[in-house]
Design an enzyme around this catalytic site. Sequence first.
Site, PDB file in Angstrom:
ATOM      1  N   GLU A   1       0.817  -1.218   0.000  1.00 10.83           N
ATOM      2  CA  GLU A   1       0.000   0.000   0.000  1.00 10.83           C
ATOM      3  C   GLU A   1       0.850   1.268   0.000  1.00 10.83           C
ATOM      4  O   GLU A   1       0.440   2.300  -0.529  1.00 10.83           O
ATOM      5  CB  GLU A   1      -0.963   0.010   1.190  1.00 10.83           C
ATOM      6  CG  GLU A   1      -2.084  -1.014   1.094  1.00 10.83           C
ATOM      7  CD  GLU A   1      -1.700  -2.395   1.621  1.00 10.83           C
ATOM      8  OE1 GLU A   1      -0.513  -2.612   1.935  1.00 10.83           O
ATOM      9  OE2 GLU A   1      -2.597  -3.250   1.713  1.00 10.83           O
TER      10      GLU A   1
ATOM     11  N   PHE B   1     -11.733  -7.586  13.843  1.00 17.31           N
ATOM     12  CA  PHE B   1     -10.620  -7.994  12.983  1.00 17.31           C
ATOM     13  C   PHE B   1     -10.282  -6.877  11.989  1.00 17.31           C
ATOM     14  O   PHE B   1     -11.152  -6.373  11.291  1.00 17.31           O
ATOM     15  CB  PHE B   1     -10.990  -9.279  12.227  1.00 17.31           C
ATOM     16  CG  PHE B   1      -9.899  -9.727  11.302  1.00 17.31           C
ATOM     17  CD1 PHE B   1      -8.660 -10.111  11.799  1.00 17.31           C
ATOM     18  CD2 PHE B   1     -10.094  -9.736   9.931  1.00 17.31           C
ATOM     19  CE1 PHE B   1      -7.636 -10.502  10.944  1.00 17.31           C
ATOM     20  CE2 PHE B   1      -9.071 -10.137   9.070  1.00 17.31           C
ATOM     21  CZ  PHE B   1      -7.845 -10.515   9.578  1.00 17.31           C
ATOM     22  N   GLN B   2      -9.046  -6.497  11.957  1.00 16.89           N
ATOM     23  CA  GLN B   2      -8.542  -5.429  11.085  1.00 16.89           C
ATOM     24  C   GLN B   2      -9.236  -4.100  11.289  1.00 16.89           C
ATOM     25  O   GLN B   2      -9.348  -3.299  10.369  1.00 16.89           O
ATOM     26  CB  GLN B   2      -8.589  -5.867   9.612  1.00 16.89           C
ATOM     27  CG  GLN B   2      -7.628  -7.028   9.351  1.00 16.89           C
ATOM     28  CD  GLN B   2      -7.389  -7.312   7.887  1.00 16.89           C
ATOM     29  OE1 GLN B   2      -8.234  -7.057   7.041  1.00 16.89           O
ATOM     30  NE2 GLN B   2      -6.218  -7.845   7.579  1.00 16.89           N
TER      31      GLN B   2
ATOM     32  N   LYS C   1     -17.973  -0.985   6.049  1.00 15.71           N
ATOM     33  CA  LYS C   1     -18.408  -1.981   5.083  1.00 15.71           C
ATOM     34  C   LYS C   1     -19.921  -1.919   4.854  1.00 15.71           C
ATOM     35  O   LYS C   1     -20.388  -2.098   3.725  1.00 15.71           O
ATOM     36  CB  LYS C   1     -17.993  -3.375   5.555  1.00 15.71           C
ATOM     37  CG  LYS C   1     -17.744  -4.328   4.395  1.00 15.71           C
ATOM     38  CD  LYS C   1     -17.076  -5.605   4.858  1.00 15.71           C
ATOM     39  CE  LYS C   1     -17.025  -6.609   3.713  1.00 15.71           C
ATOM     40  NZ  LYS C   1     -16.431  -7.882   4.152  1.00 15.71           N
TER      41      LYS C   1
ATOM     42  N   MET D   1      24.086   8.909   2.240  1.00 12.44           N
ATOM     43  CA  MET D   1      23.928  10.199   2.900  1.00 12.44           C
ATOM     44  C   MET D   1      24.206  10.092   4.397  1.00 12.44           C
ATOM     45  O   MET D   1      24.818  10.984   4.986  1.00 12.44           O
ATOM     46  CB  MET D   1      22.519  10.752   2.645  1.00 12.44           C
ATOM     47  CG  MET D   1      22.304  12.136   3.187  1.00 12.44           C
ATOM     48  SD  MET D   1      23.510  13.316   2.525  1.00 12.44           S
ATOM     49  CE  MET D   1      22.629  13.926   1.105  1.00 12.44           C
TER      50      MET D   1
HETATM   51  C1  TPP Z   1      12.258   5.787   5.353  1.00 12.57           C
HETATM   52  C2  TPP Z   1      13.547   6.441   5.693  1.00 12.57           C
HETATM   53  N1  TPP Z   1      14.370   5.888   6.593  1.00 12.57           N
HETATM   54  C3  TPP Z   1      15.554   6.471   6.903  1.00 12.57           C
HETATM   55  C4  TPP Z   1      15.935   7.640   6.319  1.00 12.57           C
HETATM   56  C5  TPP Z   1      17.252   8.307   6.677  1.00 12.57           C
HETATM   57  N2  TPP Z   1      18.117   8.382   5.499  1.00 12.57           N
HETATM   58  C6  TPP Z   1      18.234   9.494   4.746  1.00 12.57           C
HETATM   59  S1  TPP Z   1      19.253   9.311   3.459  1.00 12.57           S
HETATM   60  C7  TPP Z   1      19.617   7.719   3.878  1.00 12.57           C
HETATM   61  C8  TPP Z   1      20.565   6.891   3.091  1.00 12.57           C
HETATM   62  C9  TPP Z   1      20.059   6.582   1.741  1.00 12.57           C
HETATM   63  O1  TPP Z   1      20.878   5.620   1.187  1.00 12.57           O
HETATM   64  P1  TPP Z   1      20.717   5.187  -0.339  1.00 12.57           P
HETATM   65  O2  TPP Z   1      19.282   4.931  -0.621  1.00 12.57           O
HETATM   66  O3  TPP Z   1      21.647   4.091  -0.628  1.00 12.57           O
HETATM   67  O4  TPP Z   1      21.088   6.492  -1.130  1.00 12.57           O
HETATM   68  P2  TPP Z   1      22.506   7.285  -1.167  1.00 12.57           P
HETATM   69  O5  TPP Z   1      22.485   8.288  -0.070  1.00 12.57           O
HETATM   70  O6  TPP Z   1      23.588   6.282  -0.996  1.00 12.57           O
HETATM   71  O7  TPP Z   1      22.505   7.935  -2.498  1.00 12.57           O
HETATM   72  C10 TPP Z   1      18.933   7.367   5.044  1.00 12.57           C
HETATM   73  C11 TPP Z   1      19.031   6.066   5.715  1.00 12.57           C
HETATM   74  C12 TPP Z   1      15.015   8.202   5.397  1.00 12.57           C
HETATM   75  N3  TPP Z   1      15.260   9.370   4.791  1.00 12.57           N
HETATM   76  N4  TPP Z   1      13.852   7.592   5.097  1.00 12.57           N
END
Ligand code: TPP
Lengths: 577, 175
Positions: free
Chosen positions: A67, A129-130, A179, A492
């Site tokens: 979803e 349920f749900q 529902k 990042m």
């Molecule tokens: C759902 C979610 N969880 C954690 C983060 C924290 N976060 C921001 S950037 C990042 C790393 C992303 O890694 P990748 O997808 O490999 O991209 P890159 O930075 O290597 O280009 C994380 C964990 C986020 N933005 N969103």
Amino acid sequence: METLKAEKKEKKQETTMRITGAEALIHCLLAEGVDLIYGYPGGAIMPVYDELYKFQDKLTHILTRHEQGAAHAAQGYARVTGKVGVAMATSGPGATNLVTGIADAQIDSTPMVCITGQVTRSLLGSDAFQETDIVGISTPVTKWNYQITRVEEIPEIMAKAFYIARSGRPGPVLVDITKNAQFDELDFKYEKCTGVRSYKPVPEPNLSAIENAAELINNAKRPYIIFGQGVILGEAEAELKALVEKGGIPAAWTILGLSAMETDHPLNVGMVGMHGNYGPNVLTNECDVLIAIGMRFDDRVTGNLATYAKQAKIIHFEIDPAEVNKNVKVDVAVLGNAKETLGMLLPLINKSEHKEWLDEFDKKHQIEFETVIQKDIHPTKEGLTMGEVMEQINMATGNNAVIVSDVGQHQMIACRYAKFTQSKSNITSGGLGTMGFGLPAAIGAKMGAMDREVVAIIGDGGYQMTIQELGVIFQHNVPVKIVVLNNDHLGMVRQWQELFFESRYASTVMTNPDFVKIAEGYHIKSRRVVQRSELKDAVAEMIASKDPYFLEVKVEKEDNVFPMIPTGASVADIRLK
Amino acid sequence: MEKQWYTISVYSENNVGLLNRISGIFLKRHINIEGLNVSKSEIEHVSKFTIVVNTTEDWTRKIVQQIEKQVEVIKAFYHTDDDIIYQESALFKIASHLLFDERQIQNIIKESNSQIVTVSREFFVLAKTGRRHEIDEMHDALEPYGIMQFVRSGRIAVTKAAMPISELLTEFQEN
Ligand SMILES: Cc1ncc(C[n+]2csc(CCOP(=O)(O)OP(=O)(O)O)c2C)c(N)n1
């Protein structure tokens, strides 16, 4: 008069039909011009799915594999078309799985209507349920939400939902339908909503505020525009460009404003914010009049507020009164739709040029070019960079693709280097920064703009958050081009660990699967690039493909994105390395 | 900026979910709702929330902007105590024998301008309407003798200046 009324009534009666709530819901969607929705079935929404089956020639339902994917696909569709995206799910876990997408749409002002099934009215509150209180859960992240428990409510509430989602500052609306309301019958007739008594979507523009703004702009020596998504949502691109050109005013974009003005325009000076361009950030603190248009002074844009544009008079063009003086105190607030207010402002603006001021942007650009850009897009080291991949994509698409990015380093690189000639072309999760957004949003974007090239730029981390949506791409042969910039890290976060946590790479190193094989498992054409010599050819092959295409590029593992404003620092203290 | 008491008045459509939406706005910012009252207003089918907070004007303004942004909110205002006429009410349940055993109680009732709502063999109930500090004073005076139950209502307030809600509604409808 009487006869007229009687006639009207008769006419209305003619158009009522005795149908179930589930069928009524489909008619509501059709009346709102919806022909495509994303979703996932389950117990509490089955009557509606049964109707979707019957109406499949008029209304396409795409079964995403989760979803969350449905919500992001609806967002991607909405962002590229400007129309309301629709996502549907069952009660309980189906509904809660939508929440991330809803929150994302809320903070990025994306028009979306989410429809969730709910347990039958008599079971509400019994932990059936749900059963989950999705209205309670989604309240802080929706523009409006409502639980329908009686079949008669369906037409009016659906009309209201679409109206609220798309009007004023757009946003997500959730309608939860028990529902019993889906099974019960009603005399259906549909009237579109044209207003809600307590809700004023667009404030009246105030002429004197516009005159004050014009005076400030006309007297400015160093005027500077920062434009955000309000320009795109308000379809004020032409007015923005006219203002920029007439006033000779340099203009920079926020990440969500990107593509509102063609990137190669000589007065388009680049991106503001944490990983924005050097000049646009530093010169924010040197302009004398700052003209903010349809942007909300997010902390990723302003850095430290205590030192943000203190020297400047600030004018804020904004549709949402709650954004005015929220983060930055402004001198002139011009409320209203940007298209209208900029249109009123334009005739009051003197034709002008600000050559010396523009030169400063050029000088700063030169510095950034030499220290950062050159190395990013024309690297001389061995490892591939994300920047050079973007550069190849620009060339192969003639700067005319829709670029959908996920979240992380690749997103910042995409927004820094992707070039645009058309509006509504940069689709990214800005406010929420939702990893996993990219792939499903690209599906929605492509289905909303079949005539355009849609390229998804995704990191190896975020890709694995919604990788299951490859199933949709395969099943419906959605010709999106997927580029995974694989650095084998959560790049990042690793960058922050390197810079601020003495390179302690806690849980940011990833052992990745064979992404090409996974794509092959879905029968999607795919290719992996590990060397610079193959890159151009691979990108060309990808863009030439009529079918979906997956391209993995193995990039340098420990590259950093610069420039960068460290958290809490001033825009003036942006680091070039 | 200095914290002070602000009374926020919210005119809205009647809606079950709205209280949740509004309280969420305070919750997000860790601002405590010190008093809350929901009632009908002078306009048919329009509800009025009266919310009391103790915070800075800047926060109060931002909160009011966020409240007003909600689809079902017609208009929200904020006022300082000087701008409004306001009251709170309280009920005190006290053991009946104290009326006879503790002579001072009768004085407290008289001086506080409170009313005896009901008297039974076991207890009597005092009602007091007034400003919060007056109710607090009465509470403090009665406490040593034993209060069986105490409850205080949220603030209710009307402004000294006019509240142009009806005009607003017609204007909304015309647009
Ligand atoms: C759902 C979610 N969880 C954690 C983060 C924290 N976060 C921001 S950037 C990042 C790393 C992303 O890694 P990748 O997808 O490999 O991209 P890159 O930075 O290597 O280009 C994380 C964990 C986020 N933005 N969103």
